[in-house]
Design a protein around this motif. Structure first.
Motif, PDB file in Angstrom:
ATOM      1  N   ASP A  18       0.826  -1.205   0.000  1.00 30.68           N
ATOM      2  CA  ASP A  18       0.000   0.000   0.000  1.00 30.68           C
ATOM      3  C   ASP A  18       0.863   1.259   0.000  1.00 30.68           C
ATOM      4  OD1 ASP A  18      -2.532   1.556   0.425  1.00 30.68           O
ATOM      5  OD2 ASP A  18      -1.537   2.011   2.324  1.00 30.68           O
ATOM      6  N   VAL A  19       1.873   1.298   0.853  1.00 30.50           N
ATOM      7  CA  VAL A  19       2.766   2.464   0.899  1.00 30.50           C
ATOM      8  C   VAL A  19       3.486   2.619  -0.437  1.00 30.50           C
ATOM      9  CG1 VAL A  19       4.852   3.426   1.977  1.00 30.50           C
ATOM     10  CG2 VAL A  19       3.029   2.469   3.409  1.00 30.50           C
ATOM     11  N   LEU A  20       3.937   1.521  -1.011  1.00 31.80           N
ATOM     12  CA  LEU A  20       4.632   1.566  -2.301  1.00 31.80           C
ATOM     13  C   LEU A  20       3.725   2.115  -3.399  1.00 31.80           C
ATOM     14  CD1 LEU A  20       7.120   0.953  -3.995  1.00 31.80           C
ATOM     15  CD2 LEU A  20       6.296  -1.404  -4.209  1.00 31.80           C
ATOM     16  N   ARG A  21       2.496   1.643  -3.463  1.00 32.87           N
ATOM     17  CA  ARG A  21       1.563   2.140  -4.485  1.00 32.87           C
ATOM     18  C   ARG A  21       1.316   3.643  -4.325  1.00 32.87           C
ATOM     19  NH1 ARG A  21      -2.903  -2.604  -3.958  1.00 32.87           N
ATOM     20  NH2 ARG A  21      -1.903  -4.100  -5.320  1.00 32.87           N
ATOM     21  N   ARG A  22       1.146   4.085  -3.097  1.00 37.57           N
ATOM     22  CA  ARG A  22       0.873   5.489  -2.854  1.00 37.57           C
ATOM     23  C   ARG A  22       2.084   6.354  -3.165  1.00 37.57           C
ATOM     24  NH1 ARG A  22      -1.313   4.776   2.926  1.00 37.57           N
ATOM     25  NH2 ARG A  22      -1.453   7.033   2.969  1.00 37.57           N
ATOM     26  N   ALA A  23       3.281   5.861  -2.822  1.00 41.65           N
ATOM     27  CA  ALA A  23       4.511   6.598  -3.147  1.00 41.65           C
ATOM     28  C   ALA A  23       4.701   6.683  -4.655  1.00 41.65           C
ATOM     29  CB  ALA A  23       5.718   5.922  -2.500  1.00 41.65           C
ATOM     30  N   ALA A  24       4.334   5.622  -5.374  1.00 42.50           N
ATOM     31  CA  ALA A  24       4.487   5.610  -6.834  1.00 42.50           C
ATOM     32  C   ALA A  24       3.612   6.669  -7.498  1.00 42.50           C
ATOM     33  CB  ALA A  24       4.162   4.225  -7.382  1.00 42.50           C
ATOM     34  N   LEU A  25       2.547   7.082  -6.844  1.00 38.22           N
ATOM     35  CA  LEU A  25       1.700   8.155  -7.375  1.00 38.22           C
ATOM     36  C   LEU A  25       2.338   9.533  -7.192  1.00 38.22           C
ATOM     37  CD1 LEU A  25      -1.784   6.982  -6.034  1.00 38.22           C
ATOM     38  CD2 LEU A  25      -0.942   6.839  -8.408  1.00 38.22           C
ATOM     39  N   LEU A  26       3.261   9.643  -6.247  1.00 41.48           N
ATOM     40  CA  LEU A  26       3.846  10.939  -5.897  1.00 41.48           C
ATOM     41  C   LEU A  26       5.172  11.245  -6.588  1.00 41.48           C
ATOM     42  CD1 LEU A  26       3.241  10.766  -2.036  1.00 41.48           C
ATOM     43  CD2 LEU A  26       1.895  12.037  -3.733  1.00 41.48           C
ATOM     44  N   PHE A  27       5.883  10.211  -7.024  1.00 43.52           N
ATOM     45  CA  PHE A  27       7.232  10.397  -7.546  1.00 43.52           C
ATOM     46  C   PHE A  27       7.362   9.829  -8.956  1.00 43.52           C
ATOM     47  CE2 PHE A  27       7.632  10.560  -2.980  1.00 43.52           C
ATOM     48  CZ  PHE A  27       8.476  11.650  -2.798  1.00 43.52           C
ATOM     49  N   ASP A  28       8.321  10.389  -9.702  1.00 41.52           N
ATOM     50  CA  ASP A  28       8.601   9.890 -11.051  1.00 41.52           C
ATOM     51  C   ASP A  28       9.120   8.462 -10.995  1.00 41.52           C
ATOM     52  OD1 ASP A  28       7.957  12.391 -12.227  1.00 41.52           O
ATOM     53  OD2 ASP A  28       9.973  13.120 -11.761  1.00 41.52           O
ATOM     54  N   GLU A  29       9.951   8.181  -9.986  1.00 40.27           N
ATOM     55  CA  GLU A  29      10.497   6.835  -9.804  1.00 40.27           C
ATOM     56  C   GLU A  29      10.603   6.551  -8.313  1.00 40.27           C
ATOM     57  OE1 GLU A  29      14.411   4.030 -10.698  1.00 40.27           O
ATOM     58  OE2 GLU A  29      14.484   6.152 -11.215  1.00 40.27           O
ATOM     59  N   VAL A  30      10.244   5.326  -7.943  1.00 42.71           N
ATOM     60  CA  VAL A  30      10.436   4.856  -6.572  1.00 42.71           C
ATOM     61  C   VAL A  30      11.309   3.612  -6.643  1.00 42.71           C
ATOM     62  CG1 VAL A  30       9.352   3.959  -4.474  1.00 42.71           C
ATOM     63  CG2 VAL A  30       8.205   5.752  -5.803  1.00 42.71           C
ATOM     64  N   VAL A  31      12.403   3.646  -5.900  1.00 41.30           N
ATOM     65  CA  VAL A  31      13.265   2.481  -5.767  1.00 41.30           C
ATOM     66  C   VAL A  31      12.924   1.858  -4.416  1.00 41.30           C
ATOM     67  CG1 VAL A  31      15.632   1.630  -5.612  1.00 41.30           C
ATOM     68  CG2 VAL A  31      15.094   3.564  -7.122  1.00 41.30           C
ATOM     69  N   VAL A  32      12.387   0.652  -4.452  1.00 37.74           N
ATOM     70  CA  VAL A  32      12.116  -0.077  -3.212  1.00 37.74           C
ATOM     71  C   VAL A  32      13.336  -0.961  -2.980  1.00 37.74           C
ATOM     72  CG1 VAL A  32      10.734  -1.853  -4.376  1.00 37.74           C
ATOM     73  CG2 VAL A  32      10.483  -1.529  -1.948  1.00 37.74           C
ATOM     74  N   CYS A  33      13.939  -0.822  -1.804  1.00 41.29           N
ATOM     75  CA  CYS A  33      15.261  -1.402  -1.577  1.00 41.29           C
ATOM     76  C   CYS A  33      15.298  -2.229  -0.297  1.00 41.29           C
ATOM     77  CB  CYS A  33      16.290  -0.274  -1.497  1.00 41.29           C
ATOM     78  SG  CYS A  33      17.994  -0.832  -1.444  1.00 41.29           S
ATOM     79  N   VAL A  34      15.681  -3.485  -0.445  1.00 41.51           N
ATOM     80  CA  VAL A  34      15.898  -4.350   0.707  1.00 41.51           C
ATOM     81  C   VAL A  34      17.220  -3.931   1.346  1.00 41.51           C
ATOM     82  CG1 VAL A  34      16.316  -6.698   1.509  1.00 41.51           C
ATOM     83  CG2 VAL A  34      14.636  -6.279  -0.304  1.00 41.51           C
ATOM     84  N   MET A  35      17.122  -3.491   2.598  1.00 43.00           N
ATOM     85  CA  MET A  35      18.306  -3.058   3.339  1.00 43.00           C
ATOM     86  C   MET A  35      18.696  -4.151   4.335  1.00 43.00           C
ATOM     87  SD  MET A  35      18.706   0.032   2.083  1.00 43.00           S
ATOM     88  CE  MET A  35      19.807   0.884   3.189  1.00 43.00           C
ATOM     89  N   PHE A  36      19.969  -4.360   4.501  1.00 42.08           N
ATOM     90  CA  PHE A  36      20.458  -5.301   5.496  1.00 42.08           C
ATOM     91  C   PHE A  36      20.391  -4.640   6.862  1.00 42.08           C
ATOM     92  CE2 PHE A  36      23.990  -6.886   8.090  1.00 42.08           C
ATOM     93  CZ  PHE A  36      23.615  -8.221   8.197  1.00 42.08           C
TER      94      PHE A  36
END
Length: 158
Positions: A18-36
């Protein structure tokens, strides 16, 4: 403008999606990143988490999936040229944890943080709770897989 949505995503939940979908509406590109996170013992490998994130991001043409296992979030953002971090918050306790990190990231690298409040229907969902419940294979109203995005795995996989 590009933004980073970082997290351990172990496992990725409907709340993350849900957060990813909403962020994708706000920005030209969203990088979702698995952090250690050295403070967490991962249940899933990084490649498994990346696959689940790709499934969760299906249909979002401006979302890319990546991982970063060495160094700070600000190191990654500097390297790839990102100036905004996205953080989902479920309740005030999340803010208690997130605000000091946001301030430090801004001080260290000028990285701004945008907080996206959880959808109230998903505010109770966390990777930690899903993982704990999956050990029993069920939640009160059905399988744990009901808390995971479609294609995100079964309750046995959570």
């Amino acid at each position: 403008m590009r933004a980073l949505f970082p997290g351990s995503f172990d496992p990725v939940t409907q709340g993350h999606q849900d957060v990813l979908r909403r962020a994708a509406l706000l920005f030209d590109e969203v990088v979702v990143c698995v952090m250690f996170n050295s403070n967490k013992t991962g249940r899933f490998s990084i490649p498994e988490r990346l696959d689940r994130l790709r499934a969760a991001a299906a249909g979002l043409s401006n979302v890319t999936v990546d991982s970063h296992t060495g160094g700070l979030l600000v190191d990654y953002c500097r390297r790839v040229g990102i100036d905004v971090a996205i953080r989902g918050v479920r309740h005030v306790h999340d803010l208690d944890h997130e605000i000091p990190m946001a301030r430090m990231n801004r001080e260290l690298a000028g990285l701004e943080t945008l907080f996206i409040p959880a959808d109230p229907a998903l505010a109770h969902v966390s990777s930690t709770l899903v993982t704990g419940m999956s050990r029993l294979g069920r939640v009160p109203d059905g399988p744990v897989s009901g808390l995971l995005p479609a294609g995100g795995g079964s309750s046995e996989g959570a």
